[in-house]
Design an enzyme around this catalytic site. Sequence first.
Site, PDB file in Angstrom:
ATOM      1  N   TYR A  83      15.330  39.274  16.746  1.00 35.40           N
ATOM      2  CA  TYR A  83      15.335  37.681  16.315  1.00 35.40           C
ATOM      3  C   TYR A  83      16.293  37.793  15.000  1.00 35.40           C
ATOM      4  O   TYR A  83      16.908  36.953  14.910  1.00 35.40           O
ATOM      5  CB  TYR A  83      14.194  37.159  16.077  1.00 35.40           C
ATOM      6  CG  TYR A  83      13.528  36.512  17.584  1.00 35.40           C
ATOM      7  CD1 TYR A  83      13.784  35.411  17.868  1.00 35.40           C
ATOM      8  CD2 TYR A  83      12.740  37.434  18.207  1.00 35.40           C
ATOM      9  CE1 TYR A  83      13.250  34.903  19.196  1.00 35.40           C
ATOM     10  CE2 TYR A  83      12.251  36.781  19.510  1.00 35.40           C
ATOM     11  CZ  TYR A  83      12.575  35.728  19.680  1.00 35.40           C
ATOM     12  OH  TYR A  83      12.033  35.150  21.125  1.00 35.40           O
ATOM     13  N   GLU A 122       5.393  35.520  22.749  1.00 37.03           N
ATOM     14  CA  GLU A 122       5.916  36.692  23.273  1.00 37.03           C
ATOM     15  C   GLU A 122       4.921  37.907  22.879  1.00 37.03           C
ATOM     16  O   GLU A 122       4.511  38.670  23.970  1.00 37.03           O
ATOM     17  CB  GLU A 122       7.419  37.205  23.180  1.00 37.03           C
ATOM     18  CG  GLU A 122       8.414  36.186  23.312  1.00 37.03           C
ATOM     19  CD  GLU A 122       9.759  36.341  22.856  1.00 37.03           C
ATOM     20  OE1 GLU A 122       9.933  37.302  22.100  1.00 37.03           O
ATOM     21  OE2 GLU A 122      10.466  35.296  22.815  1.00 37.03           O
TER      22      GLU A 122
END
Length: 410
Positions: free
Chosen positions: A94, A136
């Site tokens: 990310y 997640e």
Amino acid sequence: MLPTQIELIRASLPTLREQAIPITQAMYRRMFAANPEVARMFNPAHMHPDGQQGALAGAIVAYAEHLDELEVLHDALAVIVHKHVAVQVQPIQYDVVGGHLLAAIAEVLGDAATPELMDTWAAAYGELADVCIAAERGVYEQQRVAPGGWTGLREFEVVERRALTPMITSLRVSPVDRQRLPTFAPGQHVSVALPGADSLALRQYSITQAPGGDSWRFVIKAEPARDQHEPGVVSNRLTQALELGAKLNLTMPCGCFTLDPTAGDHAIVLLAGGVGVTPLFSMAAASVAAKPARPLLFVHAALDRSSRPLEADLRELANVAPGFRYVRIHEQPAATERLGVDYDHVGLLDHARLTSLLPADPVERAEIECWTCGPDGFMVSVDAALERLAVPRARRHFEFFGPARPLTES
């Protein structure tokens, strides 16, 4: 985020909508050049404005529109989370994506990308990243603790290989360690990695069977060259070059396009276009096993017989389940194909055809539940027809083979 930050991003929405595609194009260009290891997570055939670039652009705009009401995006975020888990996205990535996204916004917007706006976008991205990472992490943990579950990749071997059509092959695989397999929700898929091909993206294939057993089956179409794209490397290797005993690495099953075969007694409608039949067959098989008398309409639309695998499997379901109705539609039947034998209707699965297949009573139509999978144009047309027929939006489910985006587009 602060109210002033939310208003700043909303004020930039007109420019963002106009420049969303150039921003995502610049982001992927930057990211693949600086971090080529990330490219493995993306299918090169999807890297165009109508594919991954457009899907990300739409997601960015939707997030900007709903910064203070993320619950509106719950279903869309769930799909993104499962797609990330399918390709094994990790938290550190990310940071990579965020850095290139912010750089791309600055590049494309130029002077309009003020320090205040860029700081605000950095904060917005950070909040979204935190939401996705937490979700997640939860999915990865569920996979780890599930009976028979695992994290990362698990080695399987090919134990059966059958050509269903000249371009479509059925592969059955079993875990090399001979340990149990986890259950999965009908409609889910796994990601497949070819050993020794680390530069190739993980590819997702639906588990084409009802849950259970000590092996899994996939039905794979060898993707030919089309437009400016080369033939599908992974799909052609899997269908043309893989022999019995060959090894594959698989992830745990993922995906939100699922059916609970035990829920309710209302009629189920499964609408498949071409190889989009694969997740829907899993749903049909599971539904028949759970409730064989339940009304289930399975419509398979394809160019011709060579584009329609699983004929024998679907006929077997129709033979054992009194509630199962199987309809075959060929757009361009081959000269050797016979109406009533090889197919039931000629043409497309359009509004007129759906009108003839679904209940005439509007009350009954409002109670059915539909799952649709196939090429983009097929799903756009079918969903529009279902809308005209007043099938409630909440009872219409669809799955893209590739980047997800609204059915109202394209």
